[in-house]
Scaffold this motif. Structure first.
Motif, mmCIF file in Angstrom:
data_model
loop_
_atom_site.group_PDB
_atom_site.id
_atom_site.type_symbol
_atom_site.label_atom_id
_atom_site.label_comp_id
_atom_site.label_asym_id
_atom_site.label_seq_id
_atom_site.Cartn_x
_atom_site.Cartn_y
_atom_site.Cartn_z
ATOM 1 N N TYR A 152 -5.568 -6.831 0.163
ATOM 2 C CA TYR A 152 -5.090 -5.805 -0.755
ATOM 3 C C TYR A 152 -5.821 -4.516 -0.418
ATOM 4 O O TYR A 152 -7.043 -4.497 -0.315
ATOM 5 C CB TYR A 152 -5.362 -6.203 -2.210
ATOM 6 C CG TYR A 152 -4.623 -7.451 -2.609
ATOM 7 C CD1 TYR A 152 -3.312 -7.371 -3.071
ATOM 8 C CD2 TYR A 152 -5.213 -8.694 -2.489
ATOM 9 C CE1 TYR A 152 -2.622 -8.522 -3.421
ATOM 10 C CE2 TYR A 152 -4.527 -9.848 -2.835
ATOM 11 C CZ TYR A 152 -3.230 -9.747 -3.299
ATOM 12 O OH TYR A 152 -2.547 -10.885 -3.629
ATOM 13 N N VAL B 123 -0.333 5.199 -1.641
ATOM 14 C CA VAL B 123 0.429 4.003 -1.288
ATOM 15 C C VAL B 123 1.255 4.220 -0.028
ATOM 16 O O VAL B 123 1.276 3.374 0.870
ATOM 17 C CB VAL B 123 1.333 3.576 -2.466
ATOM 18 C CG1 VAL B 123 2.215 2.404 -2.079
ATOM 19 C CG2 VAL B 123 0.484 3.241 -3.682
ATOM 20 N N GLU B 124 1.945 5.337 0.065
ATOM 21 C CA GLU B 124 2.829 5.593 1.206
ATOM 22 C C GLU B 124 2.079 5.605 2.536
ATOM 23 O O GLU B 124 2.591 5.132 3.540
ATOM 24 C CB GLU B 124 3.583 6.918 1.013
ATOM 25 C CG GLU B 124 4.620 6.864 -0.080
ATOM 26 C CD GLU B 124 5.633 5.733 0.114
ATOM 27 O OE1 GLU B 124 6.151 5.563 1.245
ATOM 28 O OE2 GLU B 124 5.887 5.005 -0.860
ATOM 29 N N HIS C 42 -0.307 3.815 3.477
ATOM 30 C CA HIS C 42 -0.713 2.486 3.920
ATOM 31 C C HIS C 42 0.416 1.464 3.936
ATOM 32 O O HIS C 42 0.189 0.294 4.238
ATOM 33 C CB HIS C 42 -1.872 1.994 3.057
ATOM 34 C CG HIS C 42 -3.053 2.895 3.125
ATOM 35 N ND1 HIS C 42 -3.879 2.964 4.222
ATOM 36 C CD2 HIS C 42 -3.528 3.808 2.238
ATOM 37 C CE1 HIS C 42 -4.812 3.860 4.010
ATOM 38 N NE2 HIS C 42 -4.623 4.389 2.815
ATOM 39 N N LYS C 43 1.634 1.881 3.662
ATOM 40 C CA LYS C 43 2.784 0.971 3.688
ATOM 41 C C LYS C 43 2.961 0.312 5.056
ATOM 42 O O LYS C 43 3.434 -0.822 5.154
ATOM 43 C CB LYS C 43 4.073 1.713 3.317
ATOM 44 C CG LYS C 43 4.243 1.901 1.840
ATOM 45 C CD LYS C 43 4.625 0.601 1.201
ATOM 46 C CE LYS C 43 4.999 0.836 -0.241
ATOM 47 N NZ LYS C 43 5.169 -0.413 -0.948
ATOM 48 N N ILE D 48 -0.850 -2.625 -2.180
ATOM 49 C CA ILE D 48 -1.645 -1.407 -2.043
ATOM 50 C C ILE D 48 -1.867 -0.837 -3.424
ATOM 51 O O ILE D 48 -0.955 -0.769 -4.224
ATOM 52 C CB ILE D 48 -0.933 -0.384 -1.144
ATOM 53 C CG1 ILE D 48 -0.699 -1.016 0.229
ATOM 54 C CG2 ILE D 48 -1.767 0.887 -1.031
ATOM 55 C CD1 ILE D 48 0.287 -0.293 1.079
#
Length: 135
Positions: free
Chosen positions: A113, A119-120, A122-123, A135
């Motif tokens: 995790y 978030v974007e 590490h997508k 994430i």
């Protein structure tokens, strides 16, 4: 000393001995993992931000075995020593690219995790490595 005093002293000693044994047993339990998994949290700022310290405190209330690391290679080396347990790895976004490629093939690592608000950014890790679950 009369027999009542001796009896009270004996009862008191037994209670003290039991308390010491209980304390010793509790310390032994705290040192061993009572579950078949553990959480490892890798973050180079783990001990420096109030948010991280609070989250560590919360995690410790719900899981018996939580290890925290601020060094990638210490964490990697530790994961290599895990034998009979599954690892859930929490890693900060800033260092995720430095550890995920090295741990995705280790069978003990079940899930990763990424702890980051972006978030974007590490997508790509979710798409590239199946062990990244959130994430």
């Amino acid at each position: 000393m009369d027999s009542e005093t001796v009896e009270n002293a004996t009862v008191s000693q037994i209670a003290t001995d039991r308390a010491q044994i209980s304390t010793c047993r509790t310390k032994m339990i705290e040192q061993q993992n009572l579950e078949n998994f553990q959480i490892i949290w890798l973050d180079d700022n783990i001990n420096t931000t109030e948010d991280n310290l609070h989250t560590v405190s919360l995690l410790r209330t719900i899981i018996n075995y939580l290890h925290i690391f601020d060094n990638i290679w210490d964490c990697y080396d530790y994961i290599g020593t895990v034998q009979d347990e599954k690892v859930f790895l929490i890693v900060s976004g800033s260092i995720s690219e430095n550890i995920i490629p090295y741990v995705y093939h280790i069978p003990q690592v079940q899930f990763v995790y990424i702890y980051c608000f972006d978030v974007e950014k590490h997508k790509k890790w979710e798409a590239e490595y199946g062990i990244v679950r959130g994430i």
